[in-house]
Design a protein around this motif. Structure first.
Motif, PDB file in Angstrom:
ATOM      1  N   TYR B  50       0.770  -1.242  -0.007  1.00 58.40           N
ATOM      2  CA  TYR B  50       0.013  -0.168  -0.082  1.00 58.40           C
ATOM      3  C   TYR B  50       1.081   1.170   0.030  1.00 58.40           C
ATOM      4  O   TYR B  50       1.398   1.507   0.817  1.00 58.40           O
ATOM      5  CB  TYR B  50      -0.789   0.113   1.097  1.00 58.40           C
ATOM      6  N   LEU B 258      12.332   2.906   9.671  1.00 54.61           N
ATOM      7  CA  LEU B 258      10.743   2.660   9.269  1.00 54.61           C
ATOM      8  C   LEU B 258      10.153   3.911   8.818  1.00 54.61           C
ATOM      9  O   LEU B 258       9.142   3.958   8.161  1.00 54.61           O
ATOM     10  CB  LEU B 258      10.300   2.235  10.828  1.00 54.61           C
ATOM     11  N   TYR B 259      10.472   5.165   9.803  1.00 57.50           N
ATOM     12  CA  TYR B 259       9.975   6.153   9.513  1.00 57.50           C
ATOM     13  C   TYR B 259      10.346   6.602   8.147  1.00 57.50           C
ATOM     14  O   TYR B 259       9.418   7.043   7.279  1.00 57.50           O
ATOM     15  CB  TYR B 259      10.705   7.436  10.327  1.00 57.50           C
ATOM     16  N   ALA B 262       7.945   4.735   5.554  1.00 56.65           N
ATOM     17  CA  ALA B 262       6.576   5.040   5.914  1.00 56.65           C
ATOM     18  C   ALA B 262       6.312   6.397   5.055  1.00 56.65           C
ATOM     19  O   ALA B 262       5.498   6.656   4.542  1.00 56.65           O
ATOM     20  CB  ALA B 262       6.067   4.750   7.227  1.00 56.65           C
ATOM     21  N   PHE B 263       6.924   7.382   5.822  1.00 55.99           N
ATOM     22  CA  PHE B 263       6.770   8.898   5.431  1.00 55.99           C
ATOM     23  C   PHE B 263       7.650   9.405   4.581  1.00 55.99           C
ATOM     24  O   PHE B 263       7.174  10.642   4.211  1.00 55.99           O
ATOM     25  CB  PHE B 263       6.573   9.530   7.029  1.00 55.99           C
ATOM     26  N   MET B 268       3.484   1.966   3.089  1.00 63.08           N
ATOM     27  CA  MET B 268       2.905   1.759   4.291  1.00 63.08           C
ATOM     28  C   MET B 268       2.987   0.352   4.945  1.00 63.08           C
ATOM     29  O   MET B 268       3.072   0.123   5.814  1.00 63.08           O
ATOM     30  CB  MET B 268       1.400   2.431   4.364  1.00 63.08           C
ATOM     31  N   ALA B 271       6.184  -0.698   6.022  1.00 61.29           N
ATOM     32  CA  ALA B 271       6.467  -0.222   7.118  1.00 61.29           C
ATOM     33  C   ALA B 271       5.714  -0.795   8.308  1.00 61.29           C
ATOM     34  O   ALA B 271       6.038  -1.282   9.448  1.00 61.29           O
ATOM     35  CB  ALA B 271       6.284   1.409   7.170  1.00 61.29           C
ATOM     36  N   ALA B 272       4.627  -1.008   7.962  1.00 60.79           N
ATOM     37  CA  ALA B 272       3.695  -1.806   9.137  1.00 60.79           C
ATOM     38  C   ALA B 272       4.421  -3.132   9.475  1.00 60.79           C
ATOM     39  O   ALA B 272       4.362  -3.486  10.542  1.00 60.79           O
ATOM     40  CB  ALA B 272       2.398  -2.047   8.607  1.00 60.79           C
TER      41      ALA B 272
END
Lengths: 297, 304
Positions: B50, B258-259, B262-263, B268, B271-272
């Motif tokens: 995602y 991880l940051y 994700a960002f 996403m 990262a999850a």
């Protein structure tokens, strides 16, 4: 979410009621204890002195060897320069707004839940309490991605809501602390009020809350400090510079002007000063905290 | 029908229970919406691809397989984090213990010293990080200037592959005051008569420390151990502000990677799955800690 355990100082009287530390003192001797204390605290304090000193120096004194400790002359320009490079007043205001939400949330929602946990009997209450305590063990990170997606979906990203609304919906750590305190309040006063027919909401508000002022102050300070210091939350949920908090604004400032040490130290000083003032004004509430966390061995 | 419909009257106990649930409701909503919901969603997301702009797609274990077989940064960031945890946590406990022992002495102005040791731990982390970048600055910073005064050329600290992690650890140790206060409270809870008894038995100061102080303090030290392992696995802000993960990703910690996933990359699902690996790792480590506790943590109630 994991937070550092809340931490607080103890009253100095309690430190040496007797010769508790005898073993170490015998080892070192009295004079060397004093010397170690002086040297040790110097190491811990010098970074602050260095920060304030740098913030008051002109560049030619900042970049000097050997290092100059007392600025000559004192320059206030670094402090005003900060406001030219970064809208510090906005950052202050934004941070205060968010911190205020945290304080109000801690005082109202958390104390209400704490009252229920400490006074009201209900089936399953103790299981719910255990669930809440274990909530403290869930790393913030596991919730972060879905929370971001959730807040993005309802258009809350780049607003203060992701940082303020959850604060009104209870923080386990504060609920836990307040419950510990409520358990120490004698029940007689409430029982009298119950016989007089007062509702629970009124008892909570007009009997328990006034008695709990010291604990509420402790929780208020902790939640204020948490919001003031928080970096990850603002980093993820805020995008526009005008909405930045001090933490985020300071980081951006650092990123863009890495070598402007005078203004950078002035900005850091401005961020640290309020926390230190709160600490010195409210030392006894920090002391209270350690009793409430119940971690005394 | 003589009676009007009887109003359902609640017994006192039922009323009390209802009030209880009502008072807990705000927290309950927050717990479901911001903790349980997201934790579950995070688990499901870990099996998806995602990237926000494209619709989510179920990929099964692909994220996890990628992480363990095809992602050098995953291993590296985990390695960096383990280094940090393994070096920082023991030092943190030792520093806190030494400071607390020192502050437990009789000395003039002890309250002032206690404050000085404690205050760094409440400094806002970003402000502290910026201050330490300046302190560690190789040319003009406080540490290297001081070293140069005595003829030592200090390392490049945050710009050095070898010294970047120790530099961050050094800064974190500056904040040991919080743990120190907890240990100090523990020290003051050690009953004096135990020391007296040990002294009568002819124990020297070191033996008293080893056989009285340490066992009596072990629950406190255990508490600090558990919390600081959990916290240091999530080290993020100092690295983000001070090094951005550099140099050459030597401070790319797990959370930082991880940051980014994700960002920055908006990956996403990936990262999850990373978040869940960390969650499980930390949980497992905490359980191991509890398991090992029975070997060295002394609880009075069990013995007497």
């Amino acid at each position: 979410m994991i937070r550092e355990p809340a931490i607080e100082a103890l009253p100095s009287r309690e430190i040496h009621p007797s010769a508790r530390g005898r073993p170490l003192r015998r080892l070192l001797g009295r004079g060397s204890v004093q010397l170690t204390l002086v040297l040790g605290s110097l190491v811990f304090a010098l970074p602050f002195v260095w920060m304030v000193s740098t913030s008051l120096k002109a560049d030619r004194q900042i970049f000097a060897f050997p290092p100059i400790w007392v600025p000559d002359p004192f320059i206030w320009g670094n402090f005003s320069a900060v406001f030219i490079y970064a809208p510090m007043h906005l950052y202050f205001f934004n941070t205060l707004t968010i911190a205020l939400a945290h304080v109000l949330g801690a005082i109202f929602t958390c104390s209400l839940a704490a009252y229920a946990f400490s006074r009201l009997r209900a089936p399953g209450r103790d299981i719910i309490f255990m669930v809440m305590v274990s909530q403290m063990m869930v790393p913030y990170i596991v919730t972060l991605v879905p929370l971001y997606l959730l807040f993005a979906k309802i258009n809350w990203v780049d607003t203060f809501y992701p940082l303020t609304v959850p604060a009104f919906l209870g923080t386990p750590f504060y609920i836990f602390m307040l419950r510990q305190f409520f358990l120490t309040i004698p029940m007689e006063l409430e029982e009298a009020a119950i016989i007089d027919g007062a509702g629970r909401l009124r008892i909570w508000w007009s009997i328990v809350m006034p008695l709990a002022k010291p604990a509420l102050a402790t929780v208020a300070i902790f939640s204020f400090m948490f919001a003031w210091n928080d970096f990850t939350g603002p980093l993820i949920f805020l995008n526009t510079r005008e909405k930045f908090t001090l933490s985020l604004g300071l980081q951006a400032f650092m990123f863009e002007r890495r070598t402007m040490w005078g203004p950078l130290m002035a900005a850091s000083t401005m961020m640290i000063a309020p926390i230190l003032i709160v600490f010195f004004l409210a030392q006894k509430h920090f002391i209270q905290g350690i009793a409430l966390t119940g971690i005394k061995a | 029908m003589t009676n009007a419909q009887p109003k359902p009257r609640l017994t006192n106990a039922a009323r009390e229970a209802l009030t209880c649930y009502l008072f807990l409701l705000p927290w309950g909503i927050g717990f479901l919406a911001f903790v349980i919901g997201p934790v579950a969603a995070s688990f499901v997301l870990g099996f998806m691809d995602y990237e926000i702009v494209t619709p989510a797609r179920w990929v099964g274990l692909a994220n996890y397989i990628d992480l363990f077989t095809d992602d050098a940064r995953f291993g590296m960031s985990m390695g960096n984090t383990l280094y940090y945890v393994l070096v920082f946590v023991p030092l943190h406990i030792v520093v806190a213990l030494l400071l607390a022992l020192l502050l437990n002495q009789k000395a003039r102005g002890i309250a002032v010293y206690r404050t000085l040791f404690y205050v760094p731990s409440i400094v806002p982390i970003v402000a502290g990080a910026i201050l330490w970048v300046w302190i560690l600055q190789p040319e003009w910073g406080l540490i290297n200037s001081t070293l140069r005064s005595v003829g030592i050329e200090g390392p490049l600290w945050l710009a050095s592959l070898t010294w970047s992690k120790p530099a961050l650890i050094l800064m974190a140790l500056w904040g040991s005051g919080a743990a120190m206060i907890i240990v100090l409270a523990g020290l003051q809870g050690v009953p004096q008569h135990l020391y007296e008894a040990a002294e009568i038995d002819g124990a020297n100061p070191w033996q008293r420390f080893q056989h009285v102080t340490i066992p009596m303090l072990s629950p406190t030290l255990f508490f600090i151990l558990v919390l600081s392992v959990i916290a240091s696995f999530q080290v993020f802000t100092t690295a983000y502000v001070m090094t951005g993960g550099g140099p050459a990703e030597s401070t790319l910690f797990y959370m930082l990677y991880l940051y980014r996933r994700a960002f920055v990359l908006l990956d996403m699902g990936y990262a999850a799955s990373m978040a869940w690996i960390l969650f499980v790792a930390v949980l497992a480590l905490t359980l191991v800690n509890f398991k090992l506790a029975s070997r060295w943590v002394y609880y009075e109630a069990e013995q007497s």
